[in-house]
Motif scaffolding. Sequence first.
Motif, PDB file in Angstrom:
ATOM      1  N   SER A  39       0.832  -1.202   0.000  1.00 45.49           N
ATOM      2  CA  SER A  39       0.000   0.000   0.000  1.00 45.49           C
ATOM      3  C   SER A  39       0.863   1.247   0.000  1.00 45.49           C
ATOM      4  O   SER A  39       2.042   1.212   0.340  1.00 45.49           O
ATOM      5  CB  SER A  39      -0.883  -0.013   1.254  1.00 45.49           C
ATOM      6  OG  SER A  39      -1.478   1.229   1.456  1.00 45.49           O
ATOM      7  N   ASP A  80     -10.044  -6.791   1.266  1.00 39.61           N
ATOM      8  CA  ASP A  80     -11.093  -6.204   0.424  1.00 39.61           C
ATOM      9  C   ASP A  80     -11.989  -7.295  -0.158  1.00 39.61           C
ATOM     10  O   ASP A  80     -11.538  -8.140  -0.931  1.00 39.61           O
ATOM     11  CB  ASP A  80     -10.427  -5.395  -0.691  1.00 39.61           C
ATOM     12  CG  ASP A  80     -11.420  -4.583  -1.491  1.00 39.61           C
ATOM     13  OD1 ASP A  80     -12.638  -4.689  -1.256  1.00 39.61           O
ATOM     14  OD2 ASP A  80     -10.960  -3.822  -2.366  1.00 39.61           O
ATOM     15  N   THR A  82     -14.740  -6.603  -2.020  1.00 45.89           N
ATOM     16  CA  THR A  82     -15.557  -5.975  -3.053  1.00 45.89           C
ATOM     17  C   THR A  82     -16.015  -6.971  -4.115  1.00 45.89           C
ATOM     18  O   THR A  82     -17.147  -6.898  -4.592  1.00 45.89           O
ATOM     19  CB  THR A  82     -14.776  -4.820  -3.722  1.00 45.89           C
ATOM     20  OG1 THR A  82     -14.439  -3.867  -2.710  1.00 45.89           O
ATOM     21  CG2 THR A  82     -15.596  -4.137  -4.799  1.00 45.89           C
ATOM     22  N   THR A 142     -15.199   1.017   1.207  1.00 43.52           N
ATOM     23  CA  THR A 142     -14.267   0.798   0.099  1.00 43.52           C
ATOM     24  C   THR A 142     -12.833   0.731   0.622  1.00 43.52           C
ATOM     25  O   THR A 142     -12.545   1.177   1.732  1.00 43.52           O
ATOM     26  CB  THR A 142     -14.332   1.943  -0.940  1.00 43.52           C
ATOM     27  OG1 THR A 142     -13.891   3.153  -0.314  1.00 43.52           O
ATOM     28  CG2 THR A 142     -15.740   2.114  -1.504  1.00 43.52           C
ATOM     29  N   PHE A 143     -11.962   0.226  -0.221  1.00 38.88           N
ATOM     30  CA  PHE A 143     -10.533   0.215   0.090  1.00 38.88           C
ATOM     31  C   PHE A 143     -10.053   1.648   0.286  1.00 38.88           C
ATOM     32  O   PHE A 143      -9.253   1.925   1.181  1.00 38.88           O
ATOM     33  CB  PHE A 143      -9.776  -0.483  -1.047  1.00 38.88           C
ATOM     34  CG  PHE A 143      -8.290  -0.326  -0.958  1.00 38.88           C
ATOM     35  CD1 PHE A 143      -7.589  -0.834   0.126  1.00 38.88           C
ATOM     36  CD2 PHE A 143      -7.587   0.336  -1.935  1.00 38.88           C
ATOM     37  CE1 PHE A 143      -6.219  -0.695   0.225  1.00 38.88           C
ATOM     38  CE2 PHE A 143      -6.212   0.480  -1.851  1.00 38.88           C
ATOM     39  CZ  PHE A 143      -5.532  -0.030  -0.774  1.00 38.88           C
ATOM     40  N   ARG A 144     -10.544   2.545  -0.534  1.00 37.66           N
ATOM     41  CA  ARG A 144     -10.139   3.957  -0.453  1.00 37.66           C
ATOM     42  C   ARG A 144     -10.460   4.556   0.918  1.00 37.66           C
ATOM     43  O   ARG A 144      -9.624   5.236   1.515  1.00 37.66           O
ATOM     44  CB  ARG A 144     -10.826   4.742  -1.560  1.00 37.66           C
ATOM     45  CG  ARG A 144     -10.443   6.180  -1.603  1.00 37.66           C
ATOM     46  CD  ARG A 144     -11.129   6.867  -2.746  1.00 37.66           C
ATOM     47  NE  ARG A 144     -10.776   8.264  -2.767  1.00 37.66           N
ATOM     48  CZ  ARG A 144     -11.376   9.156  -3.485  1.00 37.66           C
ATOM     49  NH1 ARG A 144     -12.371   8.808  -4.278  1.00 37.66           N
ATOM     50  NH2 ARG A 144     -11.003  10.398  -3.452  1.00 37.66           N
ATOM     51  N   THR A 145     -11.663   4.307   1.418  1.00 35.91           N
ATOM     52  CA  THR A 145     -12.014   4.860   2.732  1.00 35.91           C
ATOM     53  C   THR A 145     -11.183   4.232   3.848  1.00 35.91           C
ATOM     54  O   THR A 145     -10.845   4.900   4.820  1.00 35.91           O
ATOM     55  CB  THR A 145     -13.523   4.718   3.042  1.00 35.91           C
ATOM     56  OG1 THR A 145     -13.904   3.346   2.955  1.00 35.91           O
ATOM     57  CG2 THR A 145     -14.372   5.553   2.097  1.00 35.91           C
ATOM     58  N   LEU A 147      -8.056   3.233   3.460  1.00 33.68           N
ATOM     59  CA  LEU A 147      -6.753   3.903   3.336  1.00 33.68           C
ATOM     60  C   LEU A 147      -6.803   5.315   3.925  1.00 33.68           C
ATOM     61  O   LEU A 147      -5.879   5.732   4.619  1.00 33.68           O
ATOM     62  CB  LEU A 147      -6.332   3.994   1.870  1.00 33.68           C
ATOM     63  CG  LEU A 147      -5.559   2.834   1.293  1.00 33.68           C
ATOM     64  CD1 LEU A 147      -5.201   3.103  -0.164  1.00 33.68           C
ATOM     65  CD2 LEU A 147      -4.324   2.514   2.087  1.00 33.68           C
ATOM     66  N   GLN A 148      -7.878   6.036   3.638  1.00 35.70           N
ATOM     67  CA  GLN A 148      -8.015   7.390   4.185  1.00 35.70           C
ATOM     68  C   GLN A 148      -8.017   7.353   5.713  1.00 35.70           C
ATOM     69  O   GLN A 148      -7.399   8.200   6.364  1.00 35.70           O
ATOM     70  CB  GLN A 148      -9.294   8.057   3.659  1.00 35.70           C
ATOM     71  CG  GLN A 148      -9.216   8.423   2.195  1.00 35.70           C
ATOM     72  CD  GLN A 148     -10.555   8.853   1.614  1.00 35.70           C
ATOM     73  OE1 GLN A 148     -11.620   8.533   2.145  1.00 35.70           O
ATOM     74  NE2 GLN A 148     -10.503   9.566   0.494  1.00 35.70           N
TER      75      GLN A 148
END
Length: 164
Positions: A39, A80, A82, A142-145, A147-148
């Motif tokens: 990551s 993840d 998804t 999501t993966f994005r959230t 990571l955030q």
Amino acid sequence: MDNKLNDTDQLHEEIIQLKKQVQEYESLIKDISAPIIPSIVPETILIPITGRLYAERFEMIIAKILEASYQEEVSNVIIDFTAISKKEIGDIEVFGKYIRNLTSALDMMGIQTLYAGFTPAVTQVLVQSGLNIIQELQTFSTFRTALQYLMREKGLEFKRGLSL
């Protein structure tokens, strides 16, 4: 008689070669069924899970995640889901057991486990199942959230470069 012996030897050799080929394919499937992706967040890996989840496959995925986490000295794992639909989960009790086992094992290693990407249908099945594990999980849409969240937790932020 010699001809029959040669045919038998040849057949035996073909069987050995086919067994080796099957082992190579099984190894390839293991490698791509739960890839370990580094990551942008330090000490963090992402594992996207795809395909049907059954007990033997879960055991293989868990072993792979634990080994990679140990070898790469990570402190965060994002798993993840998804690409997993309700039908790919199979037996919800088995699914819950393996999620609990994975989370517990990573906790014992001092690794934070984040889950991302549960679809609405999968979420409904998990909630309706009554599994108590769902209340203990750190989940993100999501993966994005996920990571955030980790970036905020570690005091990191994206900076846009100057464009010319």
